[in-house]
Design a protein around this motif. Structure first.
Motif, PDB file in Angstrom:
ATOM      1  N   GLY A 126      11.191   5.451 -23.731  1.00 29.43           N
ATOM      2  CA  GLY A 126      11.554   4.692 -25.228  1.00 29.43           C
ATOM      3  C   GLY A 126      10.349   3.240 -25.523  1.00 29.43           C
ATOM      4  N   GLN A 127      10.734   2.801 -26.755  1.00 30.59           N
ATOM      5  CA  GLN A 127       9.678   1.781 -27.072  1.00 30.59           C
ATOM      6  C   GLN A 127      10.537   0.810 -27.815  1.00 30.59           C
ATOM      7  OE1 GLN A 127       4.919   0.749 -28.589  1.00 30.59           O
ATOM      8  NE2 GLN A 127       6.603   0.849 -30.348  1.00 30.59           N
ATOM      9  N   LYS A 128      11.054  -0.049 -27.724  1.00 27.11           N
ATOM     10  CA  LYS A 128      12.276  -1.090 -28.264  1.00 27.11           C
ATOM     11  C   LYS A 128      10.826  -2.582 -29.052  1.00 27.11           C
ATOM     12  CE  LYS A 128      16.842  -3.584 -29.039  1.00 27.11           C
ATOM     13  NZ  LYS A 128      16.585  -2.968 -30.268  1.00 27.11           N
ATOM     14  N   VAL A 129      11.217  -2.239 -30.276  1.00 27.37           N
ATOM     15  CA  VAL A 129      10.084  -3.442 -30.729  1.00 27.37           C
ATOM     16  C   VAL A 129      11.128  -4.301 -31.381  1.00 27.37           C
ATOM     17  CG1 VAL A 129       8.375  -3.954 -32.946  1.00 27.37           C
ATOM     18  CG2 VAL A 129       8.349  -1.735 -31.465  1.00 27.37           C
ATOM     19  N   THR A 130      10.526  -5.436 -31.275  1.00 25.37           N
ATOM     20  CA  THR A 130      11.835  -6.610 -31.574  1.00 25.37           C
ATOM     21  C   THR A 130      10.870  -7.690 -32.122  1.00 25.37           C
ATOM     22  OG1 THR A 130      12.088  -7.375 -29.173  1.00 25.37           O
ATOM     23  CG2 THR A 130      13.760  -6.082 -30.510  1.00 25.37           C
ATOM     24  N   PRO A 131      10.761  -8.527 -32.714  1.00 31.42           N
ATOM     25  CA  PRO A 131      10.240  -9.508 -33.452  1.00 31.42           C
ATOM     26  C   PRO A 131      10.359 -10.777 -32.427  1.00 31.42           C
ATOM     27  CG  PRO A 131      12.130  -9.749 -34.596  1.00 31.42           C
ATOM     28  CD  PRO A 131      12.255  -8.136 -33.864  1.00 31.42           C
ATOM     29  N   LEU A 132       9.888 -11.608 -32.276  1.00 34.16           N
ATOM     30  CA  LEU A 132       9.218 -13.091 -31.201  1.00 34.16           C
ATOM     31  C   LEU A 132      10.911 -13.837 -31.787  1.00 34.16           C
ATOM     32  CD1 LEU A 132       5.967 -13.672 -30.986  1.00 34.16           C
ATOM     33  CD2 LEU A 132       7.739 -12.391 -29.031  1.00 34.16           C
ATOM     34  N   ASP A 133      11.046 -15.025 -31.498  1.00 32.90           N
ATOM     35  CA  ASP A 133      12.096 -15.962 -31.954  1.00 32.90           C
ATOM     36  C   ASP A 133      11.860 -17.231 -32.965  1.00 32.90           C
ATOM     37  OD1 ASP A 133      14.434 -14.321 -30.620  1.00 32.90           O
ATOM     38  OD2 ASP A 133      14.192 -15.986 -28.807  1.00 32.90           O
ATOM     39  N   ARG A 134      10.917 -17.516 -32.091  1.00 37.80           N
ATOM     40  CA  ARG A 134       9.225 -18.507 -32.333  1.00 37.80           C
ATOM     41  C   ARG A 134       8.551 -18.491 -33.033  1.00 37.80           C
ATOM     42  NH1 ARG A 134      12.319 -22.648 -29.861  1.00 37.80           N
ATOM     43  NH2 ARG A 134      13.878 -23.338 -31.222  1.00 37.80           N
ATOM     44  N   VAL A 135       7.531 -18.943 -33.385  1.00 38.91           N
ATOM     45  CA  VAL A 135       5.795 -18.653 -33.129  1.00 38.91           C
ATOM     46  C   VAL A 135       5.920 -19.791 -33.814  1.00 38.91           C
ATOM     47  CG1 VAL A 135       6.005 -16.329 -33.495  1.00 38.91           C
ATOM     48  CG2 VAL A 135       5.408 -17.640 -36.091  1.00 38.91           C
ATOM     49  N   GLY A 136       4.503 -20.252 -33.461  1.00 38.31           N
ATOM     50  CA  GLY A 136       3.447 -21.785 -33.966  1.00 38.31           C
ATOM     51  C   GLY A 136       2.517 -21.221 -34.737  1.00 38.31           C
ATOM     52  N   ILE A 137       2.076 -21.461 -36.093  1.00 38.55           N
ATOM     53  CA  ILE A 137       0.902 -21.122 -36.234  1.00 38.55           C
ATOM     54  C   ILE A 137       0.264 -23.319 -36.911  1.00 38.55           C
ATOM     55  CG2 ILE A 137       2.288 -19.657 -37.701  1.00 38.55           C
ATOM     56  CD1 ILE A 137       1.881 -21.084 -40.188  1.00 38.55           C
ATOM     57  N   TYR A 138      -1.004 -22.445 -36.657  1.00 35.80           N
ATOM     58  CA  TYR A 138      -1.955 -23.897 -36.327  1.00 35.80           C
ATOM     59  C   TYR A 138      -3.218 -23.675 -37.158  1.00 35.80           C
ATOM     60  CZ  TYR A 138      -5.427 -27.681 -35.096  1.00 35.80           C
ATOM     61  OH  TYR A 138      -6.191 -28.624 -35.122  1.00 35.80           O
ATOM     62  N   HIS A 171     -14.698  -4.370 -31.730  1.00 36.09           N
ATOM     63  CA  HIS A 171     -12.893  -4.456 -31.264  1.00 36.09           C
ATOM     64  C   HIS A 171     -12.428  -4.999 -32.734  1.00 36.09           C
ATOM     65  CE1 HIS A 171     -14.279  -1.638 -27.368  1.00 36.09           C
ATOM     66  NE2 HIS A 171     -15.091  -3.196 -26.943  1.00 36.09           N
ATOM     67  N   GLN A 172     -11.730  -4.974 -32.609  1.00 40.30           N
ATOM     68  CA  GLN A 172     -10.568  -5.182 -33.956  1.00 40.30           C
ATOM     69  C   GLN A 172      -9.051  -5.783 -32.856  1.00 40.30           C
ATOM     70  OE1 GLN A 172     -10.667  -6.061 -36.877  1.00 40.30           O
ATOM     71  NE2 GLN A 172     -13.239  -5.530 -36.369  1.00 40.30           N
ATOM     72  N   ARG A 173      -8.649  -6.922 -33.240  1.00 35.58           N
ATOM     73  CA  ARG A 173      -7.770  -7.333 -32.323  1.00 35.58           C
ATOM     74  C   ARG A 173      -6.928  -7.508 -33.094  1.00 35.58           C
ATOM     75  NH1 ARG A 173     -11.090 -12.039 -27.891  1.00 35.58           N
ATOM     76  NH2 ARG A 173     -12.221 -10.666 -26.150  1.00 35.58           N
ATOM     77  N   HIS A 174      -5.328  -7.082 -32.554  1.00 37.44           N
ATOM     78  CA  HIS A 174      -4.763  -7.120 -33.169  1.00 37.44           C
ATOM     79  C   HIS A 174      -3.449  -7.295 -32.626  1.00 37.44           C
ATOM     80  CE1 HIS A 174      -6.675  -6.792 -37.081  1.00 37.44           C
ATOM     81  NE2 HIS A 174      -7.712  -5.205 -37.026  1.00 37.44           N
ATOM     82  N   SER A 175      -2.873  -8.373 -32.467  1.00 34.28           N
ATOM     83  CA  SER A 175      -1.542  -8.987 -31.553  1.00 34.28           C
ATOM     84  C   SER A 175      -0.312  -8.921 -32.506  1.00 34.28           C
ATOM     85  CB  SER A 175      -2.024  -9.954 -30.581  1.00 34.28           C
ATOM     86  OG  SER A 175      -2.542 -10.312 -29.762  1.00 34.28           O
ATOM     87  N   PRO A 176       1.115  -7.992 -32.452  1.00 36.24           N
ATOM     88  CA  PRO A 176       1.868  -8.228 -33.228  1.00 36.24           C
ATOM     89  C   PRO A 176       2.858  -9.121 -33.094  1.00 36.24           C
ATOM     90  CG  PRO A 176       2.041  -5.992 -32.138  1.00 36.24           C
ATOM     91  CD  PRO A 176       0.568  -6.788 -31.515  1.00 36.24           C
ATOM     92  N   PHE A 177       3.376  -9.833 -33.604  1.00 37.84           N
ATOM     93  CA  PHE A 177       4.354 -11.457 -33.531  1.00 37.84           C
ATOM     94  C   PHE A 177       6.124 -10.359 -33.198  1.00 37.84           C
ATOM     95  CE2 PHE A 177       1.775 -13.061 -36.590  1.00 37.84           C
ATOM     96  CZ  PHE A 177       1.915 -14.571 -36.112  1.00 37.84           C
ATOM     97  N   MET A 187      -2.122 -15.996 -44.208  1.00 35.81           N
ATOM     98  CA  MET A 187      -2.925 -15.068 -42.950  1.00 35.81           C
ATOM     99  C   MET A 187      -2.510 -14.964 -41.520  1.00 35.81           C
ATOM    100  SD  MET A 187      -6.541 -14.095 -44.191  1.00 35.81           S
ATOM    101  CE  MET A 187      -7.200 -15.695 -43.700  1.00 35.81           C
ATOM    102  N   ASN A 188      -1.230 -16.205 -41.678  1.00 34.47           N
ATOM    103  CA  ASN A 188      -0.903 -16.335 -40.379  1.00 34.47           C
ATOM    104  C   ASN A 188       1.116 -16.329 -40.029  1.00 34.47           C
ATOM    105  OD1 ASN A 188      -2.555 -16.959 -37.857  1.00 34.47           O
ATOM    106  ND2 ASN A 188      -3.757 -18.075 -39.530  1.00 34.47           N
ATOM    107  N   ALA A 189       1.586 -17.134 -41.458  1.00 36.57           N
ATOM    108  CA  ALA A 189       2.486 -17.034 -41.536  1.00 36.57           C
ATOM    109  C   ALA A 189       3.572 -15.959 -42.201  1.00 36.57           C
ATOM    110  CB  ALA A 189       3.348 -17.958 -42.656  1.00 36.57           C
ATOM    111  N   GLY A 247      -3.581 -18.705 -35.414  1.00 35.82           N
ATOM    112  CA  GLY A 247      -4.825 -19.660 -36.089  1.00 35.82           C
ATOM    113  C   GLY A 247      -6.380 -20.184 -35.755  1.00 35.82           C
ATOM    114  N   PRO A 248      -6.885 -20.451 -36.238  1.00 32.30           N
ATOM    115  CA  PRO A 248      -7.958 -20.990 -36.018  1.00 32.30           C
ATOM    116  C   PRO A 248      -8.093 -22.661 -35.793  1.00 32.30           C
ATOM    117  CG  PRO A 248      -7.906 -20.480 -38.358  1.00 32.30           C
ATOM    118  CD  PRO A 248      -6.796 -19.931 -38.033  1.00 32.30           C
ATOM    119  N   GLY A 249      -9.241 -22.733 -34.961  1.00 35.21           N
ATOM    120  CA  GLY A 249      -9.419 -24.133 -35.084  1.00 35.21           C
ATOM    121  C   GLY A 249     -10.796 -24.462 -34.760  1.00 35.21           C
TER     122      GLY A 249
END
Length: 371
Positions: free
Chosen positions: A111-123, A365-371, A137-139, A204-206
């Motif tokens: 199977g597949q277990k989907v869990t959120p990350l603990d902490r992310v940083g947005i620029y 291509h569309q690049r989507h990386s889930p949190f 769009m990032n938070a 996030g972009p920069g």
């Protein structure tokens, strides 16, 4: 047509070696000296002098005050935008973010277990211009995914904080905000310092330094993508008002002197009222921005006048970007050629699905990386 289109894509994809070396030095310095290095670079690059990173932290109370202080129309605009972003990503989570499992014929549990990350940083960019949209769009996707802690970094040159960015951070539920930017901010998020906690992923972009820093810390942390100069490809068939097309072009042209706003027209030659004459009025009016309220805004000062990169806000195609191209064949061919360039895309057409069905196998291509 394809050769002509490719010739208009003006920048090189090769990384600037000087930037790469400078970023490598900054990352190593922050990794070694932590808070002290971040303070030194903030003092040097943002003209912002602080004795500790705690002084560069924005409290939740300050975010709340910023939200309360902005005009009611701006508050409403942020709330509407936030709700639209939230609704989309909640639907995305329902479609693709579910855990599942089953036992095969020999009893093995798979199977597949989907869990959120603990902490992310947005620029969030904050140098030449500030973008509350980048906050939302990032938070908000991270929040929808269930991320427990969201750390936001945003440069504030000379200590000038943008109230809309702070208000958006309040609305999006950002946990902590630090007024730092550049490669040093990416390094602080990736490696952690005495004050800034280490994150699991940076999004996030920069500018070029931020992009180079994200490339180098990938593996230590996750990243969303390596963003290049802003660019947008609009496909129009003449059924959309020119000012709508112009606004989509402005959405990327405002970002940077190297931004490209590209308009491809298929079947957009409309009768101009003179016998026997037809002109691509959608392309012409969109490029001139005659009907666009932004066309009345003053131009941003050109930071590189010697390079001839001044961004004329009333003519987005002059930001070293291609002019318009006409005909359905060129639109289809050019879209196929973007499959490796990752343009932001916009279809200004009555039947967008019909065009997508024809171009989907070769579309960008569309690049989507889930949190």
């Amino acid at each position: 047509m394809r050769q002509q289109f490719q010739a208009r894509l003006h920048w090189s994809a090769q990384a600037d070696a000087a930037i790469e070396q400078r970023v490598a030095d900054i990352l190593a310095d922050v990794q070694q000296r932590g808070d002290a290095a971040v303070l030194d670079y903030t003092r040097r690059f943002d003209a912002l002098d602080a004795s500790s990173l705690a002084e560069l932290s924005v409290t939740p109370a300050e975010l709340q005050r910023a939200f309360d202080a902005i005009p009611a129309a701006q508050r409403q605009a942020l709330q509407v935008a936030a709700q639209r972003v939230r609704t989309y990503h909640e639907a995305q989570k329902q479609a693709t973010g579910r855990s599942w499992q089953y036992r095969d014929v020999d009893g093995t549990l798979l199977g597949q277990k989907v869990t959120p990350l603990d902490r992310v940083g947005i620029y969030v960019p904050g140098g030449k211009a500030a973008y509350p949209s980048s906050v939302l769009m990032n938070a908000i996707p991270a929040q929808v995914a269930g991320v427990a802690e969201i750390i936001m970094v945003v440069p504030t040159p000379q200590g000038q904080k943008n109230p809309l960015v702070l208000a958006a951070a309040h609305l999006a539920g950002v946990s902590q905000v630090f007024t730092i930017g550049g490669a040093q901010a990416v390094a602080a998020l990736a490696y952690g310092t005495a004050t800034i906690p280490k994150v699991d992923k940076i999004t996030g972009p920069g500018n070029a330094y931020v992009a180079a820093a994200k490339r180098r810390v990938f593996g230590t942390v996750g990243i969303d993508m390596i963003a290049g100069p802003s660019e947008i490809l609009v496909l129009a068939d003449g059924s959309t008002p020119p000012d709508w097309v112009a606004m989509d072009l402005f959405s990327q042209a405002e970002h940077d002197e190297l931004a490209q706003s590209i308009l491809l027209c298929s079947r957009c030659r409309l009768h101009c009222g003179r016998a026997g004459q037809h002109h691509p009025v959608v392309a012409r009016d969109a490029a001139r921005g005659h009907h666009c309220p932004l066309s009345q805004r003053p131009r941003r000062p050109d930071p590189h006048p010697q390079h001839g990169r001044s961004l004329r806000i009333e003519q987005p195609h002059r930001a070293r970007a291609p002019r318009t191209q006409h005909s359905r064949a060129s639109a289809l061919g050019a879209l196929a050629q973007t499959r490796r360039r990752h343009f932001s895309g916009c279809l200004q057409q009555r039947e967008p699905g019909r065009l997508l069905r024809r171009t989907q196998p070769r579309a960008a291509h569309q690049r989507h990386s889930p949190f």
